[in-house]
Design a protein around this motif. Structure first.
Motif, PDB file in Angstrom:
ATOM      1  N   THR A 156       0.856  -1.179   0.000  1.00 25.72           N
ATOM      2  CA  THR A 156       0.000   0.000   0.000  1.00 25.72           C
ATOM      3  C   THR A 156       0.892   1.229   0.000  1.00 25.72           C
ATOM      4  OG1 THR A 156      -1.672  -1.197   1.242  1.00 25.72           O
ATOM      5  CG2 THR A 156      -1.862   1.189   1.213  1.00 25.72           C
ATOM      6  N   LYS A 157       0.592   2.177  -0.879  1.00 23.33           N
ATOM      7  CA  LYS A 157       1.385   3.399  -0.988  1.00 23.33           C
ATOM      8  C   LYS A 157       0.484   4.604  -0.833  1.00 23.33           C
ATOM      9  CE  LYS A 157       4.941   1.348  -3.610  1.00 23.33           C
ATOM     10  NZ  LYS A 157       5.483   0.898  -4.755  1.00 23.33           N
ATOM     11  N   TYR A 158       1.063   5.661  -0.285  1.00 26.51           N
ATOM     12  CA  TYR A 158       0.331   6.902  -0.038  1.00 26.51           C
ATOM     13  C   TYR A 158       1.103   8.056  -0.641  1.00 26.51           C
ATOM     14  CZ  TYR A 158      -1.527  10.848   2.633  1.00 26.51           C
ATOM     15  OH  TYR A 158      -2.081  12.041   3.012  1.00 26.51           O
ATOM     16  N   ASP A 159       0.416   8.913  -1.394  1.00 29.54           N
ATOM     17  CA  ASP A 159       1.013  10.115  -1.955  1.00 29.54           C
ATOM     18  C   ASP A 159       0.472  11.307  -1.185  1.00 29.54           C
ATOM     19  OD1 ASP A 159       1.875  12.317  -3.368  1.00 29.54           O
ATOM     20  OD2 ASP A 159       1.304  11.519  -5.324  1.00 29.54           O
ATOM     21  N   PRO A 160       1.263  11.870  -0.254  1.00 31.91           N
ATOM     22  CA  PRO A 160       0.766  12.979   0.569  1.00 31.91           C
ATOM     23  C   PRO A 160       0.445  14.225  -0.240  1.00 31.91           C
ATOM     24  CG  PRO A 160       3.093  12.600   1.000  1.00 31.91           C
ATOM     25  CD  PRO A 160       2.631  11.511   0.085  1.00 31.91           C
ATOM     26  N   ALA A 161       1.023  14.345  -1.424  1.00 30.47           N
ATOM     27  CA  ALA A 161       0.777  15.531  -2.249  1.00 30.47           C
ATOM     28  C   ALA A 161      -0.682  15.610  -2.695  1.00 30.47           C
ATOM     29  CB  ALA A 161       1.691  15.528  -3.474  1.00 30.47           C
ATOM     30  N   ASN A 162      -1.274  14.461  -3.019  1.00 29.80           N
ATOM     31  CA  ASN A 162      -2.664  14.487  -3.471  1.00 29.80           C
ATOM     32  C   ASN A 162      -3.591  13.612  -2.638  1.00 29.80           C
ATOM     33  OD1 ASN A 162      -2.158  11.862  -4.311  1.00 29.80           O
ATOM     34  ND2 ASN A 162      -1.991  12.381  -6.468  1.00 29.80           N
ATOM     35  N   GLY A 163      -3.055  12.947  -1.607  1.00 29.10           N
ATOM     36  CA  GLY A 163      -3.868  12.116  -0.730  1.00 29.10           C
ATOM     37  C   GLY A 163      -4.254  10.776  -1.336  1.00 29.10           C
ATOM     38  N   GLU A 164      -3.684  10.421  -2.485  1.00 30.90           N
ATOM     39  CA  GLU A 164      -4.039   9.177  -3.156  1.00 30.90           C
ATOM     40  C   GLU A 164      -3.432   7.981  -2.437  1.00 30.90           C
ATOM     41  OE1 GLU A 164      -2.720   7.377  -7.324  1.00 30.90           O
ATOM     42  OE2 GLU A 164      -4.038   9.138  -7.517  1.00 30.90           O
ATOM     43  N   ILE A 165      -4.249   6.959  -2.220  1.00 31.86           N
ATOM     44  CA  ILE A 165      -3.815   5.711  -1.599  1.00 31.86           C
ATOM     45  C   ILE A 165      -3.978   4.618  -2.638  1.00 31.86           C
ATOM     46  CG2 ILE A 165      -4.245   4.048   0.240  1.00 31.86           C
ATOM     47  CD1 ILE A 165      -5.549   6.453   1.780  1.00 31.86           C
ATOM     48  N   THR A 166      -2.903   3.865  -2.888  1.00 31.17           N
ATOM     49  CA  THR A 166      -2.922   2.818  -3.899  1.00 31.17           C
ATOM     50  C   THR A 166      -2.550   1.495  -3.260  1.00 31.17           C
ATOM     51  OG1 THR A 166      -2.197   4.409  -5.555  1.00 31.17           O
ATOM     52  CG2 THR A 166      -1.975   2.092  -6.125  1.00 31.17           C
ATOM     53  N   ILE A 167      -3.374   0.489  -3.481  1.00 28.82           N
ATOM     54  CA  ILE A 167      -3.044  -0.864  -3.053  1.00 28.82           C
ATOM     55  C   ILE A 167      -2.607  -1.620  -4.283  1.00 28.82           C
ATOM     56  CG2 ILE A 167      -3.917  -3.031  -2.101  1.00 28.82           C
ATOM     57  CD1 ILE A 167      -5.858  -1.382  -0.425  1.00 28.82           C
ATOM     58  N   SER A 168      -1.374  -2.138  -4.249  1.00 31.95           N
ATOM     59  CA  SER A 168      -0.830  -2.893  -5.371  1.00 31.95           C
ATOM     60  C   SER A 168      -0.783  -4.358  -4.989  1.00 31.95           C
ATOM     61  CB  SER A 168       0.584  -2.426  -5.701  1.00 31.95           C
ATOM     62  OG  SER A 168       0.586  -1.061  -6.025  1.00 31.95           O
ATOM     63  N   LEU A 169      -1.235  -5.185  -5.875  1.00 36.36           N
ATOM     64  CA  LEU A 169      -1.104  -6.622  -5.682  1.00 36.36           C
ATOM     65  C   LEU A 169      -0.023  -7.114  -6.609  1.00 36.36           C
ATOM     66  CD1 LEU A 169      -4.841  -7.655  -5.422  1.00 36.36           C
ATOM     67  CD2 LEU A 169      -3.205  -7.259  -3.579  1.00 36.36           C
ATOM     68  N   ALA A 170       0.568  -8.243  -6.269  1.00 37.16           N
ATOM     69  CA  ALA A 170       1.640  -8.810  -7.077  1.00 37.16           C
ATOM     70  C   ALA A 170       1.127  -9.141  -8.469  1.00 37.16           C
ATOM     71  CB  ALA A 170       2.182 -10.069  -6.399  1.00 37.16           C
ATOM     72  N   SER A 171       2.043  -9.394  -9.360  1.00 34.27           N
ATOM     73  CA  SER A 171       1.656  -9.731 -10.728  1.00 34.27           C
ATOM     74  C   SER A 171       0.702 -10.911 -10.727  1.00 34.27           C
ATOM     75  CB  SER A 171       2.891 -10.068 -11.558  1.00 34.27           C
ATOM     76  OG  SER A 171       3.400 -11.322 -11.166  1.00 34.27           O
ATOM     77  N   ILE A 172      -0.039 -11.046 -11.790  1.00 38.21           N
ATOM     78  CA  ILE A 172      -1.026 -12.115 -11.853  1.00 38.21           C
ATOM     79  C   ILE A 172      -0.370 -13.471 -11.665  1.00 38.21           C
ATOM     80  CG2 ILE A 172      -2.656 -13.287 -13.388  1.00 38.21           C
ATOM     81  CD1 ILE A 172      -3.358 -10.470 -14.466  1.00 38.21           C
ATOM     82  N   SER A 173       0.779 -13.708 -12.301  1.00 36.83           N
ATOM     83  CA  SER A 173       1.411 -15.017 -12.156  1.00 36.83           C
ATOM     84  C   SER A 173       1.887 -15.246 -10.732  1.00 36.83           C
ATOM     85  CB  SER A 173       2.561 -15.187 -13.144  1.00 36.83           C
ATOM     86  OG  SER A 173       3.572 -14.245 -12.882  1.00 36.83           O
ATOM     87  N   LEU A 174       2.489 -14.223 -10.109  1.00 37.28           N
ATOM     88  CA  LEU A 174       2.922 -14.391  -8.724  1.00 37.28           C
ATOM     89  C   LEU A 174       1.724 -14.487  -7.799  1.00 37.28           C
ATOM     90  CD1 LEU A 174       5.956 -11.976  -8.501  1.00 37.28           C
ATOM     91  CD2 LEU A 174       5.999 -14.452  -8.482  1.00 37.28           C
ATOM     92  N   ALA A 175       0.691 -13.723  -8.070  1.00 41.02           N
ATOM     93  CA  ALA A 175      -0.515 -13.799  -7.254  1.00 41.02           C
ATOM     94  C   ALA A 175      -1.120 -15.195  -7.354  1.00 41.02           C
ATOM     95  CB  ALA A 175      -1.522 -12.743  -7.699  1.00 41.02           C
ATOM     96  N   TRP A 176      -1.129 -15.758  -8.555  1.00 39.87           N
ATOM     97  CA  TRP A 176      -1.656 -17.103  -8.719  1.00 39.87           C
ATOM     98  C   TRP A 176      -0.775 -18.110  -7.986  1.00 39.87           C
ATOM     99  CZ3 TRP A 176      -6.113 -19.034  -9.617  1.00 39.87           C
ATOM    100  CH2 TRP A 176      -6.243 -20.385  -9.895  1.00 39.87           C
ATOM    101  N   ASP A 177       0.554 -17.940  -8.063  1.00 43.66           N
ATOM    102  CA  ASP A 177       1.462 -18.812  -7.318  1.00 43.66           C
ATOM    103  C   ASP A 177       1.161 -18.750  -5.829  1.00 43.66           C
ATOM    104  OD1 ASP A 177       2.702 -19.470  -9.686  1.00 43.66           O
ATOM    105  OD2 ASP A 177       4.483 -18.232  -9.315  1.00 43.66           O
ATOM    106  N   ALA A 178       0.964 -17.528  -5.322  1.00 47.28           N
ATOM    107  CA  ALA A 178       0.660 -17.362  -3.899  1.00 47.28           C
ATOM    108  C   ALA A 178      -0.663 -18.033  -3.563  1.00 47.28           C
ATOM    109  CB  ALA A 178       0.613 -15.883  -3.538  1.00 47.28           C
ATOM    110  N   PHE A 179      -1.651 -17.840  -4.422  1.00 46.36           N
ATOM    111  CA  PHE A 179      -2.953 -18.452  -4.198  1.00 46.36           C
ATOM    112  C   PHE A 179      -2.837 -19.972  -4.193  1.00 46.36           C
ATOM    113  CE2 PHE A 179      -6.745 -20.387  -6.077  1.00 46.36           C
ATOM    114  CZ  PHE A 179      -7.669 -20.069  -5.100  1.00 46.36           C
ATOM    115  N   GLU A 180      -2.118 -20.531  -5.180  1.00 45.83           N
ATOM    116  CA  GLU A 180      -1.972 -21.982  -5.249  1.00 45.83           C
ATOM    117  C   GLU A 180      -1.188 -22.542  -4.067  1.00 45.83           C
ATOM    118  OE1 GLU A 180      -0.328 -22.652  -9.209  1.00 45.83           O
ATOM    119  OE2 GLU A 180      -2.254 -23.537  -9.755  1.00 45.83           O
TER     120      GLU A 180
END
Length: 133
Positions: free
Chosen positions: A13-37
């Protein structure tokens, strides 16, 4: 957002104090699938809940960590303070003093020249070992 470079965590999770934007990043689809499996839906969905706590922290306080404000939500959201690693590191940094071990996934400066760095916990000397997995 999907990261194609994530190697050690399933999310961030990243936060940009300049504009207040909060971004949640998930791993790449292949790594996410590996983690899920490897860990199943319960563990992977726990990672998503973990990152949502960080998003809340950024929204409320402008910063996030794994301290007291994080800890008070882990039981309620059925998640943990630290997510399980889903990819094995290529190297380990090992402190000669306290024995602390830090995983490393890329051949970074500290992996190439550990003598120029010290342990963040005790200040001890570091050595590098190749991972065996």
């Amino acid at each position: 957002m999907i990261s194609t470079r994530a190697q050690r965590t399933a999310g961030a999770t990243k936060y940009d104090p300049a504009n207040g934007e909060i971004t949640i990043s998930l791993a790449s689809i292949s790594l996410a699938w590996d983690a899920f499996e490897q860990h199943g839906w319960e563990q992977f969905s726990s990672t998503v809940r973990h990152e949502l706590i960080h998003a809340w922290q950024y929204h409320e306080f402008g910063e996030a960590d794994h301290g007291r404000t994080f800890d008070r939500w882990t039981d309620m959201l059925n998640t943990t303070q630290h997510c399980e690693r889903f990819k094995s590191p290529n190297w380990w940094l090992i402190c000669e003093e306290c024995g602390g071990q830090l995983p490393r996934f890329q051949r970074s400066k500290v992996v190439k020249q550990p003598e120029n760095y010290s342990c963040g916990d005790c200040g001890g000397s570091l050595r590098v070992e190749e991972a065996t997995e």
